[in-house]
Design a protein around this motif. Structure first.
Motif, PDB file in Angstrom:
ATOM      1  N   THR A  98       0.828  -1.198   0.000  1.00  0.00           N
ATOM      2  CA  THR A  98       0.000   0.000   0.000  1.00  0.00           C
ATOM      3  C   THR A  98       0.863   1.248   0.000  1.00  0.00           C
ATOM      4  O   THR A  98       2.074   1.197   0.247  1.00  0.00           O
ATOM      5  CB  THR A  98      -0.922   0.034   1.228  1.00  0.00           C
ATOM      6  N   VAL A  99       0.216   2.393  -0.247  1.00  0.00           N
ATOM      7  CA  VAL A  99       0.927   3.668  -0.235  1.00  0.00           C
ATOM      8  C   VAL A  99       1.514   3.932   1.145  1.00  0.00           C
ATOM      9  O   VAL A  99       2.640   4.408   1.284  1.00  0.00           O
ATOM     10  CB  VAL A  99      -0.018   4.811  -0.663  1.00  0.00           C
ATOM     11  N   GLY A 100       0.728   3.625   2.185  1.00  0.00           N
ATOM     12  CA  GLY A 100       1.220   3.858   3.548  1.00  0.00           C
ATOM     13  C   GLY A 100       2.479   3.066   3.845  1.00  0.00           C
ATOM     14  O   GLY A 100       3.435   3.574   4.428  1.00  0.00           O
ATOM     15  N   LYS A 101       2.479   1.780   3.434  1.00  0.00           N
ATOM     16  CA  LYS A 101       3.663   0.948   3.647  1.00  0.00           C
ATOM     17  C   LYS A 101       4.840   1.455   2.821  1.00  0.00           C
ATOM     18  O   LYS A 101       5.990   1.432   3.272  1.00  0.00           O
ATOM     19  CB  LYS A 101       3.350  -0.510   3.287  1.00  0.00           C
ATOM     20  N   ARG A 103       5.449   4.592   1.882  1.00  0.00           N
ATOM     21  CA  ARG A 103       6.004   5.802   2.487  1.00  0.00           C
ATOM     22  C   ARG A 103       6.791   5.469   3.754  1.00  0.00           C
ATOM     23  O   ARG A 103       7.892   5.987   3.972  1.00  0.00           O
ATOM     24  CB  ARG A 103       4.896   6.804   2.809  1.00  0.00           C
ATOM     25  N   ALA A 104       6.227   4.578   4.586  1.00  0.00           N
ATOM     26  CA  ALA A 104       6.924   4.213   5.822  1.00  0.00           C
ATOM     27  C   ALA A 104       8.267   3.563   5.517  1.00  0.00           C
ATOM     28  O   ALA A 104       9.274   3.835   6.194  1.00  0.00           O
ATOM     29  CB  ALA A 104       6.045   3.271   6.645  1.00  0.00           C
ATOM     30  N   ASN A 130       1.214  11.636  -0.592  1.00  0.00           N
ATOM     31  CA  ASN A 130       1.262  12.322   0.696  1.00  0.00           C
ATOM     32  C   ASN A 130      -0.132  12.770   1.105  1.00  0.00           C
ATOM     33  O   ASN A 130      -0.301  13.733   1.825  1.00  0.00           O
ATOM     34  CB  ASN A 130       2.179  13.555   0.608  1.00  0.00           C
ATOM     35  N   ASP A 134      -3.536   6.295   1.734  1.00  0.00           N
ATOM     36  CA  ASP A 134      -2.606   5.390   2.409  1.00  0.00           C
ATOM     37  C   ASP A 134      -2.958   3.917   2.253  1.00  0.00           C
ATOM     38  O   ASP A 134      -2.070   3.063   2.237  1.00  0.00           O
ATOM     39  CB  ASP A 134      -2.528   5.736   3.898  1.00  0.00           C
ATOM     40  N   GLN A 135      -4.243   3.594   2.173  1.00  0.00           N
ATOM     41  CA  GLN A 135      -4.647   2.194   2.085  1.00  0.00           C
ATOM     42  C   GLN A 135      -4.777   1.709   0.645  1.00  0.00           C
ATOM     43  O   GLN A 135      -5.123   0.551   0.415  1.00  0.00           O
ATOM     44  CB  GLN A 135      -5.984   1.993   2.820  1.00  0.00           C
ATOM     45  N   THR A 256       4.529  13.697   7.495  1.00  0.00           N
ATOM     46  CA  THR A 256       4.737  12.250   7.354  1.00  0.00           C
ATOM     47  C   THR A 256       4.819  11.627   8.715  1.00  0.00           C
ATOM     48  O   THR A 256       5.218  12.238   9.710  1.00  0.00           O
ATOM     49  CB  THR A 256       6.038  11.990   6.581  1.00  0.00           C
ATOM     50  N   THR A 257       4.414  10.357   8.749  1.00  0.00           N
ATOM     51  CA  THR A 257       4.474   9.634  10.010  1.00  0.00           C
ATOM     52  C   THR A 257       5.242   8.357   9.817  1.00  0.00           C
ATOM     53  O   THR A 257       5.331   7.845   8.707  1.00  0.00           O
ATOM     54  CB  THR A 257       3.046   9.302  10.490  1.00  0.00           C
TER      55      THR A 257
END
Length: 257
Positions: A98-101, A103-104, A130, A134-135, A256-257
């Motif tokens: 996923t996008v969230g993964k 970016r992390a 950004n 995220d999902q 960002t987180t």
């Protein structure tokens, strides 16, 4: 870090992809069909041998030209079928990045400053990478435009970081599914297998298909991941080469987180 304006590089890539994923698979399929057809007709085989022995040069060249043209058409459709199969299977059982993964992982590897710098340098990517997606899976349509943007940026502005090799490999894998089936059928027909032999041959073909499709699905996700990661790396390297700090003067978007 200068722009790469060499149009011949793009032409060479297109020709290489066409040769490896269209002409070569098409030639395998056409050759398999030709061998099968000749093996079924002894008169046709004798006619071909006689034509070759008599030195029918013009006719021979005509057959070669027809074979090359047919190889291109057959290979093109075979690759298209391969892409349809890979995409359809990928929607159900493909990698679930996923996008969230994404970016992390990039922030963990290259740092939050590098990510923020890339988002500040490339405003076109903020909404996709950004924002509220995220999902979303990396292979989904909402990210397609961002992926193409990164792909074209790397190809033109950072050719040493481009992902053309992955694109070539994906095309080759998708183009090889139909030839594998054609060769399997030809082997079974030529060997005059028993029912048990056909089962074993089919199992071998299915195993080859599983390996090809699994690798194609992984590479399709890797292609997108490396496109996004390399754009972030490119922004960081450009900043380092000019001696500017990585931290942008103004926040590019959501933190960002």
């Amino acid at each position: 870090m200068d722009a790469d304006d060499a149009g011949w590089r793009r032409i060479a890539l297109y020709l290489l992809i066409t040769l490896a994923s269209v002409f070569a698979p098409g030639a395998v399929i056409v050759a398999s069909l030709a061998i099968w057809r000749v093996s079924q007709d002894s008169v046709l085989l004798q006619s071909m041998q006689s034509g070759t022995a008599d030195g029918a040069g013009a006719l021979r060249y005509l057959w070669i030209a027809a074979g090359l043209s047919l190889s291109y058409l057959v290979g093109y459709f075979a690759r298209a079928l391969g892409f349809v199969a890979v995409r359809s299977i990928g929607k159900r059982w493909g990698p679930q990045g996923t996008v969230g993964k994404l970016r992390a992982d990039i922030v963990d590897r290259l740092g939050a400053d590098s990510w923020d710098r890339a988002m500040a340098t490339h405003p076109a990517l903020r909404a996709s990478l950004n924002g509220p997606l995220d999902q979303s899976k990396l292979s989904e349509d909402p990210l397609f435009d961002a992926f193409i943007y990164c792909k074209l940026w790397l190809r033109r502005m950072a050719p040493t970081l481009n992902i053309d090799a992955i694109e070539l490999e994906i095309n080759v894998l998708c183009g090889s599914l139909v030839p594998v089936a054609a060769v399997t059928l030809l082997m079974g027909q030529q060997a005059q297998l028993s029912s048990g032999g056909w089962v074993a041959t089919a199992a071998l073909a299915l195993a080859a298909w599983w390996i090809i499709i699994t690798n194609a699905l992984k590479l399709r996700q890797d292609e997108r991941y490396e496109a996004f990661r390399n754009v972030v790396a490119d922004a960081a390297m450009r900043a380092a080469s000019t001696g500017r700090p990585l931290r942008p003067s103004a926040p590019p978007g959501p933190a960002t987180t």
